[in-house]
Design an enzyme around this catalytic site. Structure first.
Site, PDB file in Angstrom:
ATOM      1  N   GLU A 130      -4.633  25.080  27.530  1.00  0.00           N
ATOM      2  CA  GLU A 130      -5.310  23.828  27.185  1.00  0.00           C
ATOM      3  C   GLU A 130      -4.912  23.467  25.760  1.00  0.00           C
ATOM      4  O   GLU A 130      -5.494  23.927  24.795  1.00  0.00           O
ATOM      5  CB  GLU A 130      -6.830  23.962  27.316  1.00  0.00           C
ATOM      6  CG  GLU A 130      -7.532  22.617  27.175  1.00  0.00           C
ATOM      7  CD  GLU A 130      -9.034  22.684  27.384  1.00  0.00           C
ATOM      8  OE1 GLU A 130      -9.676  21.622  27.343  1.00  0.00           O
ATOM      9  OE2 GLU A 130      -9.583  23.782  27.586  1.00  0.00           O
ATOM     10  N   HIS A 195      -7.865  15.462  26.769  1.00  0.00           N
ATOM     11  CA  HIS A 195      -8.055  15.142  25.349  1.00  0.00           C
ATOM     12  C   HIS A 195      -7.089  14.032  24.956  1.00  0.00           C
ATOM     13  O   HIS A 195      -6.232  14.196  24.078  1.00  0.00           O
ATOM     14  CB  HIS A 195      -7.862  16.400  24.501  1.00  0.00           C
ATOM     15  CG  HIS A 195      -8.894  17.456  24.776  1.00  0.00           C
ATOM     16  ND1 HIS A 195     -10.151  17.434  24.204  1.00  0.00           N
ATOM     17  CD2 HIS A 195      -8.865  18.542  25.590  1.00  0.00           C
ATOM     18  CE1 HIS A 195     -10.851  18.481  24.648  1.00  0.00           C
ATOM     19  NE2 HIS A 195     -10.091  19.156  25.496  1.00  0.00           N
ATOM     20  N   HIS A 216     -11.305  18.107  33.024  1.00  0.00           N
ATOM     21  CA  HIS A 216     -12.726  17.781  32.772  1.00  0.00           C
ATOM     22  C   HIS A 216     -12.945  16.274  32.587  1.00  0.00           C
ATOM     23  O   HIS A 216     -13.173  15.775  31.483  1.00  0.00           O
ATOM     24  CB  HIS A 216     -13.352  18.585  31.638  1.00  0.00           C
ATOM     25  CG  HIS A 216     -12.575  18.730  30.369  1.00  0.00           C
ATOM     26  ND1 HIS A 216     -12.001  17.673  29.697  1.00  0.00           N
ATOM     27  CD2 HIS A 216     -12.306  19.814  29.621  1.00  0.00           C
ATOM     28  CE1 HIS A 216     -11.422  18.108  28.602  1.00  0.00           C
ATOM     29  NE2 HIS A 216     -11.587  19.416  28.538  1.00  0.00           N
ATOM     30  N   ASP A 278     -15.694  25.450  32.912  1.00  0.00           N
ATOM     31  CA  ASP A 278     -15.218  25.315  31.531  1.00  0.00           C
ATOM     32  C   ASP A 278     -16.014  26.259  30.632  1.00  0.00           C
ATOM     33  O   ASP A 278     -16.268  25.972  29.455  1.00  0.00           O
ATOM     34  CB  ASP A 278     -15.343  23.869  31.036  1.00  0.00           C
ATOM     35  CG  ASP A 278     -14.541  23.594  29.761  1.00  0.00           C
ATOM     36  OD1 ASP A 278     -13.677  24.427  29.421  1.00  0.00           O
ATOM     37  OD2 ASP A 278     -14.784  22.573  29.103  1.00  0.00           O
TER      38      ASP A 278
END
Length: 400
Positions: A130, A195, A216, A278
């Site tokens: 990530e 992100h 997410h 998560d």
């Protein structure tokens, strides 16, 4: 070794089987029956009328039980696998945070070592990186010191050093990100957008270049936004509009409240949604102070109200959810039927990660990854490839 699970309601991809029987041999499912099977030399597990389902598959998890995959120890990997197995997870994808390259490479090396020694917890399905290729404005709790644009020299080195990378999340609007997505696709690695400040036109181009999963959803990405008075669809709406894009959601009922859980389910449906925890190191631990990421240089956080928060409480800093909580939230908050809630934590993530031929359903020939739970989704037993790794009230079953 043979194991017979009986007197439970089996949840198969096609139906519920009340009072069904599941027969396991040598770590594989060999029979799914509507009736009791008379089997000699089998360990019998009485499901006591509870549900018998495929093991849960968590494709985005950072830690649990007081450990994080970035801690730099094999002990952390194994302890996290054992922690999540207690909550029904039979397979997971260890996830990193943005970090120095040397720490990332060390974590990848540890994965190989821990994977060989992981016999008492959820199975590892490969690593999820990530970052560090993120939009600074959407970094959330990711450490800004390490955020940067994709660098071919860097990511090609990382890919050459490890064959265990299963997915990689990045912001697709960054310079070099489309080339990066194509590179991952060519290697069979799941490319996910995360992100990110990308708007629809950028997300669509990213999808065409390999990005087929939204990490997410809602967290760390834009919804509808304005630029010079004009409105643009953000990454959230883009994921809804692109039918072939999968999404993962932190279904703890906190990161996404009930209306958003309902909306995602209504638009994408269970075959395109993967439920994820998560989870950071505080999953399965009491509230209080904790650390996101490595103990050496991680971020101090506060765990309260069922979620990890930045110390100033301006943002969430990862969840402390467990897999069974995700199922419970989708049923109670999003009013999703149990079979569909289970599908989003079994069959769908198995397909996304390319392991659907081995995992994700109670089907003859697949791995005997099985979870037994009650009506409140409290876990009674967890089996990984036919091995009992957790029992809420150990009985050892009965031998016949």
């Amino acid at each position: 070794m043979k194991i017979k699970i009986h007197n439970g309601t089996l949840l198969t991809p096609y139906r519920r089987i009340p009072n069904g029987t599941l027969l396991i041999e040598n770590g594989k499912i060999v029979a799914v029956s509507e009736t009791d099977l008379d089997v000699s030399d089998a360990l019998e597990i009485d499901a006591k009328g509870y549900f018998v389902a495929p093991g849960f598959i968590d494709i985005h998890v950072h830690g649990g039980g007081g450990h994080d995959f970035m801690d730099g120890t094999e002990e952390a990997f194994l302890a996290i696998a054992e922690t999540h197995a207690r909550y029904g997870t039979t397979a997971l994808v260890p996830t990193t945070l943005t970090s120095e390259k040397k720490d990332l490479l060390h974590t990848l090396e540890l994965y190989e070592q821990a994977h060989r020694h992981n016999h008492r917890g959820a199975q590892f399905l490969g690593m999820h990186l990530e970052g560090p290729y993120f939009a600074m404005s959407q970094r959330g709790a990711q450490d800004p010191r390490y955020i940067r644009n994709p660098d071919p020299a860097e990511y090609l080195e990382v890919l050459a050093r490890s064959a265990s990378i299963a997915r990689w999340s990045a912001a697709p609007e960054l310079e070099g990100a489309l080339e990066f997505g194509r590179c991952l696709r060519e290697r069979g690695i799941v490319a996910a957008l995360a992100h990110t400040e990308a708007v629809y036109e950028e997300v669509l181009e990213a999808y065409e270049n390999g990005y087929n999963l939204a990490t997410h959803l809602y967290s760390g990405m834009l919804g509808v936004t304005r630029r010079h008075a004009y409105r643009y669809a953000g990454a959230v709406e883009s994921a809804f509009l692109i039918d072939g894009m999968d999404v993962e959601i932190i279904a703890d009922g906190i990161h996404l409240p009930a209306p958003l859980l309902k909306l995602v389910y209504k638009i994408k449906g269970p075959s395109r949604i993967a439920l994820i925890t998560d989870a950071m190191r505080a999953a399965g631990m009491p509230p209080g102070e904790s650390t996101l990421g490595s103990l050496k240089n991680g971020l101090k956080v506060i765990v309260e109200d069922g979620v990890a928060k930045l110390p100033d409480r301006t943002a969430f800093a990862g969840s402390v959810a467990t897999a069974n909580q995700l199922i419970r939230s989708m049923i109670q908050l999003a009013e999703v039927p149990l079979p569909e809630a289970v599908e989003m934590l079994t069959a769908t993530p198995a397909r996304i990660m390319g392991v659907e031929k081995q995992k994700g359903s109670l089907t003859v020939g697949k791995d005997a990854d099985v979870v037994i739970f009650d009506a409140e989704i409290n876990i009674q037993s967890t089996l990984v490839r036919g091995k009992i790794v957790f029992e809420s009230t150990p009985s050892g079953g009965t031998q016949r």
